[in-house]
Design an enzyme around this catalytic site. Sequence first.
Site, short mmCIF file in Angstrom:
data_model
loop_
_atom_site.label_atom_id
_atom_site.label_comp_id
_atom_site.label_asym_id
_atom_site.label_seq_id
_atom_site.Cartn_x
_atom_site.Cartn_y
_atom_site.Cartn_z
N GLN A 105 17.20 1.54 0.59
CA GLN A 105 16.31 1.88 1.69
C GLN A 105 16.97 1.70 3.05
O GLN A 105 16.34 1.90 4.08
CB GLN A 105 15.04 1.01 1.62
CG GLN A 105 14.22 1.25 0.37
CD GLN A 105 13.07 0.27 0.23
OE1 GLN A 105 12.74 -0.47 1.17
NE2 GLN A 105 12.45 0.24 -0.94
N HIS A 170 13.55 -3.15 1.80
CA HIS A 170 12.63 -3.81 2.73
C HIS A 170 13.32 -4.25 4.02
O HIS A 170 13.31 -5.42 4.39
CB HIS A 170 11.93 -4.98 2.05
CG HIS A 170 10.97 -4.57 0.98
ND1 HIS A 170 10.01 -5.41 0.48
CD2 HIS A 170 10.83 -3.41 0.30
CE1 HIS A 170 9.31 -4.79 -0.47
NE2 HIS A 170 9.81 -3.56 -0.58
N GLU A 268 -1.44 -1.87 4.07
CA GLU A 268 -2.28 -2.39 5.14
C GLU A 268 -2.06 -1.65 6.45
O GLU A 268 -0.97 -1.13 6.72
CB GLU A 268 -1.97 -3.87 5.40
CG GLU A 268 -2.21 -4.79 4.23
CD GLU A 268 -1.81 -6.22 4.51
OE1 GLU A 268 -2.07 -7.08 3.66
OE2 GLU A 268 -1.22 -6.49 5.60
N TYR A 278 0.06 -12.96 8.90
CA TYR A 278 -0.65 -11.86 8.24
C TYR A 278 -0.73 -12.03 6.71
O TYR A 278 -1.21 -11.14 6.02
CB TYR A 278 -0.02 -10.52 8.66
CG TYR A 278 -0.46 -10.24 10.08
CD1 TYR A 278 -1.60 -9.51 10.35
CD2 TYR A 278 0.20 -10.84 11.14
CE1 TYR A 278 -2.06 -9.33 11.64
CE2 TYR A 278 -0.25 -10.69 12.44
CZ TYR A 278 -1.38 -9.93 12.69
OH TYR A 278 -1.85 -9.80 13.97
N TYR A 289 3.36 -5.42 -9.44
CA TYR A 289 3.70 -4.18 -10.14
C TYR A 289 3.57 -4.37 -11.64
O TYR A 289 4.04 -5.35 -12.21
CB TYR A 289 5.14 -3.76 -9.80
CG TYR A 289 5.29 -3.14 -8.44
CD1 TYR A 289 4.70 -1.92 -8.13
CD2 TYR A 289 6.04 -3.78 -7.46
CE1 TYR A 289 4.86 -1.35 -6.88
CE2 TYR A 289 6.20 -3.20 -6.20
CZ TYR A 289 5.61 -1.99 -5.92
OH TYR A 289 5.76 -1.43 -4.68
#
Length: 402
Positions: A105, A170, A268, A278, A289
Site C-alpha cells: 500500500q 496502513h 468510520e 478514537y 477478518y
Amino acid sequence: MDRRTFLAASGLTVAGTLAGCSAPSDNQQRDGDTATDSRQTDDSATAVTVETVADGLESPWSITPLPDGSQLLATERVGSVVLVDSADGIVTPVSNAPSVYASGQGGMLDAALHPDFPDPAWVYLTYSKANDSGESATHLGRGRLNVTDAQFEEFEHLHVAEPFVDSDGHFGSRVVFGPDGLVYMTVGDRQFKNFGPDHVAQDRTNELGTTLRLTPSGGIPDANPFTDDPDAVDSIFSYGHRNAQGMTVHPDTGAIWQAEFGEQDGDEINIVERGANYGWPVADEGCTYGSGDPIGVSHADRDDVVAPVYSWDCGSGGFPPSGATFYTGDAFTEWTGDLLVGGLASQYLARFTVDGRTVKEATSLLADRGWRIRDVVVEPGSGHILAVVDASNAPIVRLQPA
C-alpha cells in the site's frame, strides 16, 4: 527508537498487507455516459454526466486542482507526480519528486498545496520510504513547484512518522491544511494485530495510528495537546486510529473530518478533536477478518473515547472509505455542504448529508462502473466533481449535471 527495540519492548507482531484494502481493479471507463444516482435514500436524485478528463494513469492516489483550475496535480502510487491539463487531459510528469518505497500500500501518496499557493509554491507530499534495513515509514516533504517547467525546483524532507516497521500496509497518508494554517497528516497503524490496550494506536510514545499536527516547515506547534507530556510524542494531535485515508476540512466549522478503514467492516467517519482517543482497537464497531468476532467493545461502552459520527458496523459489509471532500460548488446546489467519500471495495462514490454531527448516506454515484474510487475533489470554478480511480491504466473522471 529503532524498530527492533520498539518491537522488543512492546511484544508486537505485524500482519502482511491485505489485498482487499489495497489491490486495484482494472475496468474500462466509459466517456460521456449519463446516469441517475443509484441506491437512493432521499428524493434528491440527480442525473449526472460522466466524462473522462484523462486516462492511462498508473495507480493514482490523489488529485489536487491548482487554484485557477487549469491543471490537476496527481500522484501515482508507483512513485510519480504528474500535472494533468483539465481541458485536454495531457499528462506531464513532474521531475525532481522524491524517491519512494512503492510496495504493497506504500508509494507516492497524498498531496496538498500551501494555502497561499502559488506564493509560496510549496506542494506538500506524503509518501513511504524505507531505511537501510528495508523497514518503511510514512514521510512528509515539500517541494517548490514550477508549473511551467513541470518540476520541483527544490524538495525538502520535513517529518517521518516513527518507528520504521517491517510492513507494507496502513501508511495512512492523507494531508490537509487546517484553518489554523497548520499541517494535519494521518498515519496508519501499520497493521499491528495485537488487538488490546498495548496496541501501537493506544501508545502515545510512537506516531502510529495517529493524526499528526505540524507547522508548515515541519516543526511542532506549541499548542499541540501532548507537548507537556513526557510519555507522549509532541507531534500527535489525535490517536486511536487504524488507517485514515480520507481527510477534509468542513467549509463552515473548520473541523477536520476523516474517513478511516476498519478491520472487517468497522469503517468510520470521524470528526477529529484535539487530544482525543478514537478507540482503535479497544473500542470499535467492526470485527476480525474471517471470524466475525468483535474487536474490543463498542465506543458507547467507554467514556474515554470519541465515537464516529458514522460507521459501518460488523455485518454491514463495510465500505473501505478513501478520499473525501465537502461539496462547495455551484453545479449541484442541492448538495451544498454534503460530504463526498470515495469507496474502494464498495466501488462507488458516496454522498452523505451532514447536519452537525448527524451524518446520513443519501446517494451513491458511479455505482455501475466497477471502479474503486481513491480520491474526490470539487473542481474550482465549474463546481464539477472530479474523481480518480484506483487501477492501472486508470482514469480521472468529471461528474457534471446532465
